[in-house]
Design an enzyme around this catalytic site. Structure first.
Site, mmCIF file in Angstrom:
data_model
loop_
_atom_site.group_PDB
_atom_site.id
_atom_site.type_symbol
_atom_site.label_atom_id
_atom_site.label_comp_id
_atom_site.label_asym_id
_atom_site.label_seq_id
_atom_site.Cartn_x
_atom_site.Cartn_y
_atom_site.Cartn_z
ATOM 1 N N LYS A 124 48.766 14.638 44.624
ATOM 2 C CA LYS A 124 49.557 13.434 44.339
ATOM 3 C C LYS A 124 49.214 12.285 45.285
ATOM 4 O O LYS A 124 49.417 11.121 44.951
ATOM 5 C CB LYS A 124 51.044 13.763 44.368
HETATM 6 C C1 LIG Z 1 52.637 17.840 40.697
HETATM 7 C C2 LIG Z 1 51.816 19.073 40.841
HETATM 8 C C3 LIG Z 1 51.271 19.738 39.728
HETATM 9 C C4 LIG Z 1 51.527 19.291 38.307
HETATM 10 O O1 LIG Z 1 50.928 18.069 37.987
HETATM 11 P P1 LIG Z 1 51.396 17.226 36.698
HETATM 12 O O2 LIG Z 1 50.725 15.928 36.831
HETATM 13 O O3 LIG Z 1 52.894 17.141 36.788
HETATM 14 O O4 LIG Z 1 50.951 18.007 35.495
HETATM 15 C C5 LIG Z 1 50.463 20.843 39.952
HETATM 16 N N1 LIG Z 1 50.240 21.313 41.197
HETATM 17 C C6 LIG Z 1 50.747 20.704 42.291
HETATM 18 C C7 LIG Z 1 50.481 21.285 43.629
HETATM 19 C C8 LIG Z 1 51.554 19.568 42.154
HETATM 20 O O5 LIG Z 1 52.070 18.970 43.244
#
Ligand SMILES: *Cc1c(COP(=O)(O)O)cnc(C)c1O
Length: 480
Positions: A124
């Site tokens: 993220k």
């Molecule tokens: C947010 C997240 C996901 C999922 O991603 P999306 O964009 O919501 O599909 C998967 N793995 C980790 C470690 C995350 O922080």
């Protein structure tokens, strides 16, 4: 570039006009009015660009209301080896999202696209760091302030805080469930001392935090008076920033644009894989986009059957890949809009059905036959699969992966094709989910350099009851 709503009933807007907002007024999500097309020659001409300059080539197609020189400067400030090196020597971090090849399996190469070397050790950061700089830029230009209110169970909140810390014009109020996050995750958030970041530890569970955010956001006069905004996963700026690393992964894995690559994406709210879909729609030669889910398999079910059945919160399982524990995938509407040939009325009807009947069934619809051309595949993974995959990747390749990435590797292995490299998106580092690593390997995950002492740093956090009026008065007392 103009942006349209997936429900077809909102005026089109520019990038900066939608940047700070959430849903379109008709309840839809914003998408560009068209996907710019990248030719193979153009793609090849981008080989060797720095990540920041590659980002510029892509984002300048989407945010033409930011002057070129400003955009380039923002991107160069965001995507630096110093920010994304995570304890490694900065000169080994120049690619920002390097590929960590694991090896050969079933006649092809399988590798991890390293997306988790930013400040909070999860993918993220890739988008959120840019959003922090874009928000500061947009607010300054408009002479505005923004107060971000959010709820987190771990990754999103910390990525938002590390992106917004010290940013002019922005204050963050982040609700987290007291005592419910991993020790590393809460230390990451609560040790921030920046005066524009407020951690509110709520006596309750994640759903209570989310309900409070909803209640505050639904109080429109309060929201307007206090300039409340969010940075949730439907924000278009986050999605488009994620498009960049699909291009980077492709360019690093290939020598010429006649080759194809497949990606496997550990998925929750469909934000990450939605960016892959957009990259593919722009002409990036992606063979398959493999959606990997955990036990919360609403997306796997859809791609296998054509039935989308959102779960109730009570049906959402708490798993050892918690960032994929979702009941409905908030970005999924963006793909459905494309699947419905960008018919906003048809899309609106389907998502009204999600509200009234809990889902929809496209299995007998004529559009279902067109699904194949989007290249999606899917699979699911369970706690046992995760543990076994973490053990196997450690034994076979000497690499420790986190639980979400393990879901990705498990599902990727079911979709390997000879001669087509498979990149699994590494969405977090194992230290963030250390309890499960200990369970799988009998030893703790390595802690990245510089973060060894994070759990003993002084914490700046306010305890608060799961009570809307207490949260509101805290905000009123601390907005800038
Ligand atoms: C947010 C997240 C996901 C999922 O991603 P999306 O964009 O919501 O599909 C998967 N793995 C980790 C470690 C995350 O922080």
């Amino acid at each position: 570039m103009r942006y349209q709503s997936t429900r077809g009933n909102s005026p089109q807007q520019s990038f900066l006009e939608i940047l700070l907002g959430g849903l379109a007024p008709d309840g839809g999500l914003y998408l560009p009015s068209h996907y710019p097309q990248i030719s193979k020659a153009q793609l090849d001409s981008w080989r060797g660009l720095s990540y920041a300059d590659l980002a510029y080539e892509i984002l300048s197609l989407y945010c033409d209301d930011i002057p070129d020189t400003d955009l380039r400067a923002l991107l160069r400030k965001t995507y630096t080896a110093q920010v994304y090196c995570n304890g490694r020597a900065a000169d080994s971090a120049q690619d920002i999202t390097p590929i960590h090849w694991l090896g050969e399996e079933q006649g092809t190469r399988i590798g991890l696209l390293s997306l988790s070397n930013g400040p909070t050790l999860a993918f993220k950061d890739m988008a959120m760091q840019l959003l922090g700089n874009l928000f500061e830029y947009a607010l300054k230009r408009a002479g505005q302030q923004l107060n971000i209110l959010g709820a987190t169970s771990g990754d999103t909140g910390s990525a938002a805080e590390y992106a917004m810390r010290g940013k002019e014009g922005v204050t963050v109020f982040m609700l987290s469930p007291r005592g419910k996050m991993s020790a590393f995750q809460s230390a990451q958030m609560y040790s921030l001392q920046d005066p524009n970041i407020f951690n509110l530890a709520v006596g309750g569970v994640f759903d209570d935090c989310q309900d409070i955010v909803k209640a505050v956001s639904n109080d429109l006069p309060f929201k307007a008076k206090n300039q409340i905004g969010t940075v949730n996963s439907i924000n278009w700026g986050r999605v488009v920033a994620q498009v960049i690393y699909y291009f980077q992964g492709y360019l690093l894995a290939t020598k010429s644009s006649n080759e194809k690559v497949s990606f496997t994406v550990p998925s929750g709210n469909f934000g990450n894989v939605c960016a892959g879909h957009i990259a593919r729609m722009m002409g990036l030669p992606i063979e398959h986009l493999v959606v990997a889910t955990n036990e919360n398999d609403v997306l796997d079910e859809f791609y296998k059957t054509g039935v989308y059945r959102a779960r109730k919160s009570a049906e959402t399982l708490h798993t050892s890949s918690p960032s994929m524990d979702i009941s409905k995938a908030s970005n999924f509407e963006r793909f459905i809009f494309d699947l419905m040939s960008q018919d906003g009325q048809a899309t609106a009807k389907l998502f009204q059905q999600v509200e009234s009947q809990g889902g929809f069934d496209l299995s007998k619809d004529s559009v279902y036959k067109t699904m194949a051309k989007y290249g999606f595949r899917s699979g699911r993974s369970t706690h046992e699969n995760r543990i076994a995959t973490i053990q196997d990747i450690d034994q076979r390749y000497g690499v420790v992966i986190d639980t979400h990435t393990a879901d990705g590797v498990k599902v990727a292995r079911e979709h390997l094709q000879a001669g087509i490299p498979m990149l699994v998106l590494e969405t977090a580092l194992p230290i963030k989910f250390e309890e499960t690593i200990l369970e799988a390997l009998g030893r703790p995950a390595d802690c990245p350099k510089g973060l060894e002492g994070i759990k003993s740093l002084p914490q700046r956090v306010v305890n608060i009851d799961a009570d809307v009026s207490q949260v509101k008065s805290f905000i009123t007392d601390h907005v800038n």
